[in-house]
Design a protein around this motif. Structure first.
Motif, PDB file in Angstrom:
ATOM      1  N   GLU A   1      -1.531   3.406  45.672  1.00 35.87           N
ATOM      2  CA  GLU A   1      -2.505   4.502  45.590  1.00 35.87           C
ATOM      3  C   GLU A   1      -1.911   5.713  44.875  1.00 35.87           C
ATOM      4  OE1 GLU A   1      -4.589   3.242  49.853  1.00 35.87           O
ATOM      5  OE2 GLU A   1      -3.462   5.117  49.676  1.00 35.87           O
ATOM      6  N   LEU A   2      -0.675   6.061  45.219  1.00 33.00           N
ATOM      7  CA  LEU A   2      -0.033   7.204  44.573  1.00 33.00           C
ATOM      8  C   LEU A   2       0.221   6.927  43.089  1.00 33.00           C
ATOM      9  CD1 LEU A   2       2.465   8.235  47.388  1.00 33.00           C
ATOM     10  CD2 LEU A   2       0.419   9.487  46.664  1.00 33.00           C
ATOM     11  N   ALA A   3       0.579   5.678  42.770  1.00 31.46           N
ATOM     12  CA  ALA A   3       0.781   5.318  41.365  1.00 31.46           C
ATOM     13  C   ALA A   3      -0.519   5.411  40.580  1.00 31.46           C
ATOM     14  CB  ALA A   3       1.371   3.920  41.264  1.00 31.46           C
ATOM     15  N   ALA A   4      -1.633   5.044  41.207  1.00 25.15           N
ATOM     16  CA  ALA A   4      -2.931   5.157  40.545  1.00 25.15           C
ATOM     17  C   ALA A   4      -3.295   6.621  40.317  1.00 25.15           C
ATOM     18  CB  ALA A   4      -4.004   4.470  41.378  1.00 25.15           C
ATOM     19  N   GLU A   5      -2.869   7.495  41.224  1.00 28.72           N
ATOM     20  CA  GLU A   5      -3.191   8.917  41.115  1.00 28.72           C
ATOM     21  C   GLU A   5      -2.301   9.624  40.101  1.00 28.72           C
ATOM     22  OE1 GLU A   5      -3.320  12.920  43.983  1.00 28.72           O
ATOM     23  OE2 GLU A   5      -3.002  10.932  44.867  1.00 28.72           O
ATOM     24  N   TRP A   6      -0.996   9.332  40.116  1.00 31.55           N
ATOM     25  CA  TRP A   6      -0.029  10.079  39.310  1.00 31.55           C
ATOM     26  C   TRP A   6       0.481   9.304  38.100  1.00 31.55           C
ATOM     27  CZ3 TRP A   6       3.083  11.372  44.340  1.00 31.55           C
ATOM     28  CH2 TRP A   6       2.400  12.361  45.067  1.00 31.55           C
ATOM     29  N   GLY A   7       0.279   7.997  38.084  1.00 39.15           N
ATOM     30  CA  GLY A   7       0.815   7.168  37.006  1.00 39.15           C
ATOM     31  C   GLY A   7       2.046   6.403  37.461  1.00 39.15           C
ATOM     32  N   GLU A   8       2.111   5.131  37.108  1.00 33.88           N
ATOM     33  CA  GLU A   8       3.229   4.292  37.550  1.00 33.88           C
ATOM     34  C   GLU A   8       4.565   4.817  37.045  1.00 33.88           C
ATOM     35  OE1 GLU A   8       2.775   0.145  36.843  1.00 33.88           O
ATOM     36  OE2 GLU A   8       0.981  -0.043  38.103  1.00 33.88           O
ATOM     37  N   ASP A   9       4.614   5.283  35.808  1.00 35.52           N
ATOM     38  CA  ASP A   9       5.871   5.772  35.280  1.00 35.52           C
ATOM     39  C   ASP A   9       6.315   7.038  36.007  1.00 35.52           C
ATOM     40  OD1 ASP A   9       7.952   5.511  33.118  1.00 35.52           O
ATOM     41  OD2 ASP A   9       7.231   7.530  32.670  1.00 35.52           O
ATOM     42  N   ALA A  10       5.369   7.887  36.375  1.00 34.16           N
ATOM     43  CA  ALA A  10       5.699   9.144  37.047  1.00 34.16           C
ATOM     44  C   ALA A  10       6.339   8.910  38.406  1.00 34.16           C
ATOM     45  CB  ALA A  10       4.445  10.006  37.196  1.00 34.16           C
ATOM     46  N   VAL A  11       5.951   7.827  39.082  1.00 33.87           N
ATOM     47  CA  VAL A  11       6.496   7.562  40.413  1.00 33.87           C
ATOM     48  C   VAL A  11       7.537   6.456  40.399  1.00 33.87           C
ATOM     49  CG1 VAL A  11       4.395   8.360  41.535  1.00 33.87           C
ATOM     50  CG2 VAL A  11       4.651   5.924  41.037  1.00 33.87           C
ATOM     51  N   GLY A  12       7.811   5.884  39.236  1.00 26.34           N
ATOM     52  CA  GLY A  12       8.861   4.870  39.148  1.00 26.34           C
ATOM     53  C   GLY A  12       8.472   3.527  39.726  1.00 26.34           C
ATOM     54  N   LEU A  13       7.193   3.171  39.647  1.00 26.60           N
ATOM     55  CA  LEU A  13       6.738   1.885  40.185  1.00 26.60           C
ATOM     56  C   LEU A  13       6.798   0.821  39.097  1.00 26.60           C
ATOM     57  CD1 LEU A  13       5.402   0.589  42.767  1.00 26.60           C
ATOM     58  CD2 LEU A  13       3.228   0.899  41.571  1.00 26.60           C
ATOM     59  N   ALA A  14       7.316  -0.353  39.446  1.00 31.15           N
ATOM     60  CA  ALA A  14       7.456  -1.416  38.461  1.00 31.15           C
ATOM     61  C   ALA A  14       7.410  -2.772  39.156  1.00 31.15           C
ATOM     62  CB  ALA A  14       8.763  -1.263  37.685  1.00 31.15           C
ATOM     63  N   GLY A  15       7.332  -3.819  38.335  1.00 30.48           N
ATOM     64  CA  GLY A  15       7.422  -5.180  38.865  1.00 30.48           C
ATOM     65  C   GLY A  15       6.091  -5.874  38.968  1.00 30.48           C
ATOM     66  N   THR A  16       6.168  -7.208  39.012  1.00 30.05           N
ATOM     67  CA  THR A  16       4.978  -8.047  39.128  1.00 30.05           C
ATOM     68  C   THR A  16       5.188  -9.129  40.183  1.00 30.05           C
ATOM     69  OG1 THR A  16       5.804  -9.398  37.287  1.00 30.05           O
ATOM     70  CG2 THR A  16       4.221  -7.667  36.747  1.00 30.05           C
ATOM     71  N   GLY A  17       5.894  -8.785  41.259  1.00 27.45           N
ATOM     72  CA  GLY A  17       6.071  -9.735  42.342  1.00 27.45           C
ATOM     73  C   GLY A  17       7.532 -10.074  42.585  1.00 27.45           C
ATOM     74  N   SER A  18       7.748 -10.842  43.653  1.00 28.14           N
ATOM     75  CA  SER A  18       9.089 -11.329  43.981  1.00 28.14           C
ATOM     76  C   SER A  18       9.068 -12.844  44.064  1.00 28.14           C
ATOM     77  CB  SER A  18       9.582 -10.735  45.308  1.00 28.14           C
ATOM     78  OG  SER A  18       8.805 -11.212  46.397  1.00 28.14           O
ATOM     79  N   ILE A  19      10.209 -13.449  43.690  1.00 26.47           N
ATOM     80  CA  ILE A  19      10.342 -14.905  43.688  1.00 26.47           C
ATOM     81  C   ILE A  19      11.400 -15.310  44.710  1.00 26.47           C
ATOM     82  CG2 ILE A  19      11.149 -16.889  42.337  1.00 26.47           C
ATOM     83  CD1 ILE A  19       9.849 -15.607  39.898  1.00 26.47           C
ATOM     84  N   HIS A  20      11.074 -16.324  45.514  1.00 23.61           N
ATOM     85  CA  HIS A  20      11.963 -16.856  46.544  1.00 23.61           C
ATOM     86  C   HIS A  20      12.014 -18.365  46.331  1.00 23.61           C
ATOM     87  CE1 HIS A  20      11.426 -12.931  48.609  1.00 23.61           C
ATOM     88  NE2 HIS A  20      10.266 -13.013  47.979  1.00 23.61           N
ATOM     89  N   TRP A  21      13.216 -18.914  46.203  1.00 19.26           N
ATOM     90  CA  TRP A  21      13.296 -20.331  45.836  1.00 19.26           C
ATOM     91  C   TRP A  21      14.536 -20.979  46.427  1.00 19.26           C
ATOM     92  CZ3 TRP A  21      17.202 -22.480  42.723  1.00 19.26           C
ATOM     93  CH2 TRP A  21      18.093 -21.556  42.139  1.00 19.26           C
ATOM     94  N   SER A  22      14.493 -22.303  46.456  1.00 20.59           N
ATOM     95  CA  SER A  22      15.621 -23.079  46.942  1.00 20.59           C
ATOM     96  C   SER A  22      15.514 -24.491  46.378  1.00 20.59           C
ATOM     97  CB  SER A  22      15.655 -23.095  48.475  1.00 20.59           C
ATOM     98  OG  SER A  22      16.860 -23.683  48.935  1.00 20.59           O
ATOM     99  N   TYR A  23      16.450 -25.348  46.781  1.00 15.41           N
ATOM    100  CA  TYR A  23      16.459 -26.733  46.319  1.00 15.41           C
ATOM    101  C   TYR A  23      17.124 -27.583  47.395  1.00 15.41           C
ATOM    102  CZ  TYR A  23      21.258 -25.514  45.083  1.00 15.41           C
ATOM    103  OH  TYR A  23      22.563 -25.085  45.129  1.00 15.41           O
TER     104      TYR A  23
END
Length: 383
Positions: free
Chosen positions: A74-96
Motif C-alpha cells: 500500500e505504501l509503495a502504491a502511494e509513494w512509489g516502489e523506488d521511493a520506499v525501496g520495494l523490489a522482487g517478484t517472489g521467493s523460491i524454495h527448493w530441494s532434491y
C-alpha cells in the motif's frame, strides 16, 4: 531543558519510525529518539525479506505477517516502489532427493499449507526452477515452489521516507539522542531523560530492539523479570555489482543450514545462512571475514561459476542483532506495572513494521484495542 509531547518513541529502526509516522498521521505531537542515526542498527543490517511464507507454525502470526506485507504494498502504491525501496517478484524454495535438508517433501507440505491459508504458491519441477533461475545448478529430481507475493526491501530507504513524512506531519525525529532514564511521578512514568532534554508525555513507546528488555526493566525500576528478549545476531554479505544478474528472486537453498540469497538494488547479491550466524556472528574482524568467505564459497555449490574469489576481499559484511522474544512471537502492548509504557519487539520487524505502527498508534493515541495484537501482549510472560 524540558519539552512536552503526546507520544515519545524510543528507537529509530523500522518499527519505531513506523509508530512515529502513524502517530503523526493521527494528528498528535510525537518525538522519536534514536541513539545513533535512524535505520543504523538492525534495520540497516537485515536480509529484508518481506513475507508470510516462513510463518507456517502459527496461522494467526502468518496472517499478521501477510497484512504486514500488504501494508508495504500500500505504501509503495502511494509513494512509489523506488521511493520506499520495494523490489522482487517472489521467493523460491527448493530441494532434491537426498539433499541435506531432507528433500522436497517438507517443502511441498509447506506449500500445501500456504495454499490452504490462501497464500498462493506455484509448484515447480526442475525445468520450472531453471526457467526462473537459469544460473542455479538444479540437480535431477529438484522440486520446489514459488511464493509470488513475497518481496524484498531496501529497509533504510523505507525508513528514511517514513521519517520525512513524519516530520512533514509535525513529528520530530531526533538522532544522537540517548535515553538515559525515565522521569517518574510516584510509580508512574511521565517522561524520559535524554540529555540535555527531559521530555514529558502521557505515552511512551519503547521500540529499541535488543535494548528493550533493559529499558522496560528501568521503567519499572527493577531488573527482575525483564522481558525475555535475547539478541539474535545475523551476518550478511553484500557483493559489489556483478556483470551478470545471478539471481532474480529471494532463494532459499537445500543445504540444511538455511543458506539464502537475493539480488540487491545495485546489481549484486546479498547472502546469509543460519549456521554462519551461529558460528561467525561475533563482531571480531577475523570472524566476520571467515564468515563472509564461507558464504561466498557456499554460493559456488549452487552457482558453479559464481565469482567468489573476486568478491571475497571487496564484499561488504554487516551484522544485524535482531531482537528475538523467548517464544519467537512479537511482544506488543503496555506493561501492567506502568501502563504509560508501551513495548514493541519482534524478530519480523521488516515485514511487520509499518502495519504494527498503525496498530500501535491506534492503541496509544485513540485507546482503541486492536484485536490483532491480543496474542502478543507482554502479560504472557508475567509482565
Amino acid at each position: 531543558m524540558s519539552e512536552r509531547a503526546d507520544v515519545i518513541v524510543v528507537g529509530g529502526g523500522i518499527v519505531g519510525v513506523s509508530v512515529a509516522y502513524a502517530v503523526s498521521r493521527l494528528g498528535r505531537r510525537v518525538i522519536l529518539l534514536e541513539e545513533r542515526t535512524i535505520a543504523s542498527g538492525t534495520t540497516g543490517a537485515s536480509f529484508s525479506w518481506l513475507n508470510a511464507t516462513a510463518k507456517t507454525d502459527n496461522q494467526h502470526y502468518h496472517a499478521l505477517n501477510r497484512r504486514g506485507l500488504e501494508r508495504h504494498l500500500e505504501l509503495a502504491a502511494e509513494w512509489g516502489e523506488d521511493a520506499v525501496g520495494l523490489a522482487g517478484t517472489g521467493s523460491i524454495h527448493w530441494s532434491y532427493p537426498g539433499a541435506a535438508d531432507g528433500g522436497p517433501a517438507a517443502l511441498l507440505a509447506r506449500a500445501e499449507k500456504l495454499d490452504a491459508w490462501a497464500y498462493p504458491t506455484v509448484l515447480l519441477d526442475r525445468r520450472g526452477l531453471g526457467a526462473l533461475e537459469p544460473y542455479i545448478d538444479f540437480p535431477h529430481g529438484s522440486q520446489g515452489f514459488l511464493a509470488p507475493l513475497d518481496r524484498w526491501l531496501d529497509a533504510p530507504r523505507m525508513v528514511r521516507r517514513m521519517a520525512v513524512e513524519t516530520c512533514e506531519e509535525g513529528g520530530d525525529i531526533r538522532e544522537g539522542a540517548l535515553v538515559t532514564g525515565f522521569a517518574f511521578d510516584g510509580n508512574a512514568v511521565v517522561g524520559v531523560e535524554a540529555p540535555p532534554y527531559s521530555i514529558f508525555a502521557p505515552q511512551i513507546v519503547l521500540a529499541g530492539g535488543t535494548a528493550l528488555s533493559a529499558l522496560s526493566a528501568r521503567a519499572r525500576r527493577s531488573l527482575a523479570r525483564a522481558l525475555p528478549v535475547r539478541p539474535s545476531p545475523g551476518l550478511l554479505v553484500d557483493t559489489l555489482p556483478l556483470e551478470r544478474a545471478w539471481l532474480r528472486h529471494v532463494v532459499y537453498f537445500p543445504d540444511g543450514a538455511g543458506f539464502h540469497m537475493r539480488p540487491t538494488f545495485d546489481g549484486g547479491v546479498c547472502l546469509g545462512a543460519d549456521d554462519i550466524d551461529e558460528q561467525h556472528a561475533g563482531r571480531h574482524e577475523d570472524s566476520l571475514l571467515t564468515g563472509a568467505t564461507a558464504l561466498l564459497h557456499r554460493a559456488t555449490d549452487f552457482l558453479p561459476d559464481f565469482p567468489a574469489l573476486e568478491q571475497a576481499a571487496a564484499a561488504h559484511t554487516r551484522i544485524g542483532v535482531r531482537p528475538m522474544p523467548e517464544d519467537g512471537l512479537p511482544i506488543v502492548g503496555p506493561l501492567s506495572a506502568v501502563p504509560q509504557v508501551y513495548v514493541v519487539a519482534t524478530h519480523s520487524g521488516i515485514t511487520l513494521g509499518p502495519y504494527l505502527g498503525d496498530l500501535v498508534a491506534r492503541e496509544v493515541v485513540l485507546g482503541a484495542q486492536q484485536a490483532e495484537l491480543e496474542p502478543y501482549r507482554p502479560q504472557r510472560f508475567g509482565q
